[in-house]
Each structure stands twice: as structure tokens, then as C-alpha cells.
Design an enzyme around this catalytic site. Structure first.
Site, short mmCIF file in Angstrom:
data_model
loop_
_atom_site.label_atom_id
_atom_site.label_comp_id
_atom_site.label_asym_id
_atom_site.label_seq_id
_atom_site.Cartn_x
_atom_site.Cartn_y
_atom_site.Cartn_z
N SER A 199 -8.55 1.07 4.99
CA SER A 199 -7.97 -0.31 4.19
C SER A 199 -8.62 0.16 2.81
O SER A 199 -10.20 -0.02 3.03
CB SER A 199 -7.77 -1.49 4.83
N ASP A 218 1.18 -1.04 -0.13
CA ASP A 218 0.13 0.58 -0.01
C ASP A 218 1.07 1.37 -0.09
O ASP A 218 0.48 1.93 -1.07
CB ASP A 218 -0.72 0.07 1.16
N LYS A 219 1.93 1.26 1.04
CA LYS A 219 2.42 2.74 1.74
C LYS A 219 3.79 2.43 -0.14
O LYS A 219 3.87 3.97 -0.16
CB LYS A 219 2.54 3.27 2.80
N GLU A 235 -5.29 3.50 9.19
CA GLU A 235 -6.72 3.04 9.06
C GLU A 235 -7.67 1.39 9.54
O GLU A 235 -6.74 0.92 11.02
CB GLU A 235 -5.84 2.38 7.66
FE1 FES Z 1 0.98 -5.19 1.75
FE2 FES Z 1 -1.57 -5.69 1.79
S1 FES Z 1 -0.79 -4.95 -0.25
S2 FES Z 1 -0.44 -5.50 3.54
#
Ligand code: FES
Length: 561
Positions: free
Chosen positions: A474, A126-127, A448
């Protein structure tokens, strides 16, 4: 080799006065010939911290070999990554959004400090993906992002499962809706190997948005982590990057406001994560392109949700890939004049050039709807304003849980307190769960709220309660949720004034988030406002709290961009 390909490295490495720099590099593998080639940094997010990134070592090495074969001198380096899936619902999650800034800062530091002429970034979580892009925009040199690819789903009881299934099983198990055996089997089978979380959660959403902007290889978002196509993509990266160096293709030379609009349109059509709002705002800030919440609202009014993908829909990312992935969706949007095909790409060609070669989805697929028969006729990402969010808030409203919600506030000053109440059965139908002091500064780190929203789902209250917060969600969250409420409670925003028993209305028809308390009463509460005692923080958290902007601006820390 002409020096224009070595715009940066020539300053560091050429001439008698730079002998010491060359001397330092020789033992790392530089030959006399290598000093005449453009240096390309390969920023790898590989690590065993999380399954999302555990396969990136192999991909990074393929990129290095490909660059080497294409007249570049690659230098591999690594940076940190966090795992939301592991830290979620815990104090550690406060580092998650902070890690985006650390990643961008560290890639910028190495690439600029050591004068690399080009950059390949490889991320899969994600980050770390927006972190890579923020760095690429700051550095403004030929660069490309490679997505590590989605994980395959786990299978239990003949159904696909993933990390969100695990989160939801916690609520279901606490409420005795599944057995201990089921609970354990879901935990053991949900993550069968490497790759990013397997629905249209934040990583897959951002991979698609980045590809739609022309900043990653075509098809990069739509190859699984374990596919041979992913390796071929890395094998081919050298020629793409060398071409970009020769043509002087920098992010600035190809990206404009329309590229960001294409990314927003893509995110909406996919039914993607609300985190895309935060990350695209931050990326545009680094690219020095003006983008704001009103742009999401404007585009959201005309772009439909087309994809039936988890978490709001049925199918995992791997099934989307089987029918063709992102390319045919972009083509469908282009045919409906919803994206701009003249936008340039890292290849030096346009998005339209690529889409001319893309085949449509097969006729009998059930994942992507026609434009004329969408899942939702406008965006599921709804920008709300009102007396509870004067600077804006971001809601994820798919329509499945309804379009408006009015309920009674139940207030918590942290995620943990809210989760405890949901799990012990204190939350009842008709309540609006308010979780505050979880914003960028308040947390700090804007956690999140997947654990509370999954617990709500697991408790069977998905259609009966709403959850609002100055934190975020999320990509795996679904239900009636509003996040990014700005100004945040820590900054004295109206969210800090809400009391148990107040009435709150979320209205996605009028785009409003309203606290039904009179202005006079709110004024009185503001005068008496006392924040809860905050835990002492230090190190990167303290630095972050001191510099981060509001979520409505992307929660950025590079203020002088
Ligand atoms: Fe890495 Fe979900 S893509 S925790």
C-alpha cells in the site's frame, strides 16, 4: 453543430436507419437538439462502498450540469469500485488490483459500445483512478479525469491520524503498546468524512501523477474532497471538455514518453507510493508508449525526494494542500530542469504555460525541501534485480531504515500466515520476512501487504526486520520493504526456492536483491519444487489469473494493446 465533434455518436444516431437508437434515448432525456450535440460519457465511481468515493455523486452531477451548459449532451453512468482500506489483510483484497481491470473494461465497454464522443471520469481511490486512465488511453477520444480529493485527517491526542494510524494501532495494541481505549478511539476518529486516504498514499500519488501528465484539471490533485474549490473544478469541466472536442485533443495527441517521465519524477519528489510503478506501467501499455522498470531506475538516480508527507514523513495531504499543493512542486522541479515543460495538456496548452502562473511555496513552510537540501538525494522507489528477482523488484527505501539489509529468511506462503507470526511475536530482529504466492497470478491479484508491514511497525521492529514479497505494498506502507518480485513464485520464480534460514541481502546502493544460496543448490531445489496446494478459483479471479502479465510489465490483462 458540425459532425466532427460527433465523430462517434453520428455513426450511431444519425439518419433514418438509426431511428431505433434515438427512440431508446428519448425517454432518458434526449431532445431533438441533443442529437446534434457531442455526447460525453460521465463515468462516475460514486458509491457508498467506501468513504473515498461516497461524495462523487454530487461532483458527477455538477459535471453533468457543466457539460450541459457547454453544448454537450452528458450521459452519466457508473462502474464498480473496491476498497483496499476495508479489504486489506483479507481474502477480499485479492479483488483489488483485479478491479482496476474491471473498471477499465467497463468504462471502455459503455463509452465505445454506446459511441460517446468524449469522456469525463471521476474517481477517488487507488485502483479506480488508473482504471479510468487505462480506459481513456484505450478509447483515445477527448477525455479528462477528475480526482475526488483527499480526506481530512482525524485528530486524536492533538495529532493527525488516518487509516494507516488504524493499521499501526493493531500491531501496537497486540503488543500492549497502547491501551484498549486508545485503540478504539483511533478506530472511531481516523476517518472523519469523505475523500481518499489522507497521506501521500496511492490515491494522492496517482492524482498528482495524472495532473503532472496534463490529464486532469490544474489543481485537481490538491483540493480536498469537502472543499468548495473541488465543486468549482467540476462546474468548470464543461468548457474544458468542449474545447478539447473542438480542438480534437485526444490522449494520444498530448501524451508521450516525456509525459510519463514527468509523472515518474513527480512521484519520486513527493515520496509517493510504489504502486505508481505498477499503474504507470499499465497506463503506458494502454497508451502504447514504451515504459519499463529501467526508466524508473534512470530517472530515480537524478530526482530527489523533497516532500515530508505521510507515511514516511510527517504531514498529511491536507497540510500539503494548505501551502499550495502540487503546482509549486512542479515549478520547483521545472526550475531544476527535472521535468519537461513542453509537454502538452488537456487544455491544449503546455505544462510550462501553467507553471508560469503558479506561485512558489510560502517561505516558512516545512513540508517541501529545496532541491539543494532534499530529504533523499535520489529516489525512494528503488528498482532491484539479482538472483532473487531476475526480472526486477520494487523497493521503498527512504533511507530512514538504512540503505542495506542482510538477514535470515522466514518464509510464509500467504499474507495471513505471515501476519499471524508477526502478531504472535515469532518474528525477531534480523529476520527477512518472505511472503510469496501473492503475485498477480499467485494470489491471484497481488495483494498489498499493509497489514503485515503495519504490524511490524506496531511491534517496534521497523528498523530491525525487512519484508520481501511478490505481492505489493500500500502507499501507506513504510519500513524496509521489497515487493513486485518477478518472476513471481507461482510462475516458478526464485522466490519459490527460498527456505527458512537462507541469507538474503537487500542492497539499495548496488540495486540488488540477493539470495545467498549457490547456483547448484538452487538448481537442486528447482528440480524438487512443489507448489503449495492452491485454492480452487472461479469467475473473474480465474479469468485474471489466465490473462495477467508479470508485475514487471504492470500486471496488465489487455494483451493486444
Ligand atoms: Fe480508497 Fe485508500 S483511497 S481505500
Amino acid at each position: 453543430m458540425t459532425t466532427f465533434l460527433r465523430k462517434y455518436s453520428s455513426r450511431l444516431l444519425d439518419g433514418p436507419t438509426r431511428s431505433q437508437s434515438r427512440a431508446m434515448l428519448r425517454p432518458t432525456g434526449f431532445s431533438d437538439e441533443d442529437f446534434k450535440k457531442p455526447i460525453v460519457g460521465v463515468a462516475s465511481l460514486a458509491s457508498n462502498v467506501t468513504p473515498c468515493n461516497m461524495h462523487l455523486d454530487e461532483l458527477s452531477k455538477l459535471c453533468v450540469a457543466s457539460l450541459q451548459a457547454n453544448n454537450c449532451k452528458p450521459v452519466l453512468f457508473h462502474t464498480i469500485t473496491m476498497s483496499d482500506g476495508i479489504s486489506m489483510g483479507n481474502e477480499g483484497m485479492k479483488y483489488s488490483l483485479i478491479s482496476r481491470e474491471v473498471i477499465a473494461d467497463s468504462i471502455e465497454t459503455v463509452t465505445d459500445g454506446l459511441a460517446y464522443d468524449g469522456l469525463v471520469t471521476i474517481g477517488s481511490c487507488d485502483k479506480n483512478m488508473p482504471g479510468c486512465l487505462i480506459a481513456q488511453f484505450r478509447l483515445q477520444r477527448p477525455s479528462i479525469f477528475i480526482y475526488g480529493g483527499t480526506i481530512m485527517p482525524g485528530i486524536y491526542n492533538n495529532k493527525p491520524i488516518d487509516i494507516v494510524s488504524v493499521f499501526e494501532s493493531v500491531g501496537a495494541f497486540s503488543n500492549k503498546k497502547i491501551s484498549e481505549v486508545d485503540f478504539l478511539e483511533i478506530e472511531k476518529r481516523a476517518i472523519p468524512g469523505p475523500g481518499a486516504c489522507g497521506g501521500m498514499y496511492t490515491a494522492n500519488t496517482m492524482a498528482c501523477a495524472i495532473e503532472a501528465m496534463g490529464l486532469s484539471p490544474w489543481g485537481s490533485s490538491s483540493r480536498t474532497a469537502i472543499s468548495k474549490e473541488k465543486k468549482i473544478e467540476c462546474d468548470e469541466i464543461g468548457s474544458v471538455l468542449y474545447n478539447a472536442l473542438e480542438m480534437g485533443i485526444t490522449p494520444k495527441s498530448i501524451i508521450n514518453k516525456k509525459s510519463f517521465e514527468n509523472a515518474i519524477t513527480t512521484v519520486i519528489a513527493l515520496g509517493g507510493s510504489t504502486n505508481a510503478v505498477l499503474h504507470l506501467l499499465a497506463m503506458s501499455h494502454s497508451a502504447k508508449i514504451s515504459l519499463n522498470l529501467d526508466d524508473f531506475k534512470r530517472i530515480g538516480a537524478k530526482v530527489p525526494v523533497l516532500c515530508n508527507l505521510r507515511p514516511s514523513g510527517e504531514f498529511p495531504m491536507s497540510e500539503f494542500i494548505k501551502i499550495g499543493g502540487l503546482g509549486p512542486l512542479l515549478k520547483r522541479l521545472a526550475l531544476a530542469n527535472l521535468i519537461n515543460t513542453s509537454c502538452k495538456t488537456i487544455y491544449g496548452t503546455t505544462l510550462g504555460d501553467y507553471l508560469n502562473k503558479v506561485q512558489e511555496y510560502p517561505e516558512n513552510q516545512r513540508i517541501v525541501s529545496d532541491i539543494s537540501n532534499p530529504i533523499k538525494k535520489d529516489s525512494h522507489i528503488v528498482i532491484l534485480k539479482g538472483n532473487l528477482a531476475p526480472d526486477g523488484a520494487v523497493a521503498k527505501i527512504t533511507g530512514k531504515e538504512g540503505l542495506t539489509f542482510t538477514g535470515i529468511a522466514k518464509v510464509f506462503n500467504s499474507e495471513e500466515l505471515a501476519l499471524k507470526a508477526i502478531l504472535n511475536g515469532s518474528i525477531k530482529a534480523g529476520m527477512v520476512i518472505v511472503i510469496r504466492y501473492e503475485g498477480p497470478k499467485g494470489g491471484p491479484g497481488m495483494r498489498e501487504m499493509l497489514a503485515p508491514t503495519s504490524a511490524v511497525m506496531g511491534a517496534g521492529l521497523g528498523k530491525d526486520v525487512a519484508l520481501i514479497t511478490d505481492g505489493r505494498f500500500s502507499g501507506g506502507t513504510h519500513g524496509f520493504v521489497v515487493g513486485h518480485i518477478s518472476p513471481e513464485a507461482f510462475d516458478g520464480g526464485p522466490l519459490a526456492l527460498v527456505k527458512n534460514g537462507d541469507t538474503i541481502t537487500i542492497d539499495s546502493n548496488s540495486n540488488e536483491l540477493i539470495l545467498k544460496v549457490s547456483p547448484a543448490e538452487l538448481k537442486k531445489r528447482k528440480k524438487k519444487l512443489k507448489h503449495p496446494l492452491f485454492k480452487k478459483i472461479h469467475g473473474v479471479m480465474a479469468k485474471y489469473r489466465a490473462s495477467v502479465t508479470s508485475a514487471s510489465l504492470g500486471a496488465v490483462t489487455d494483451l493486444n494493446c
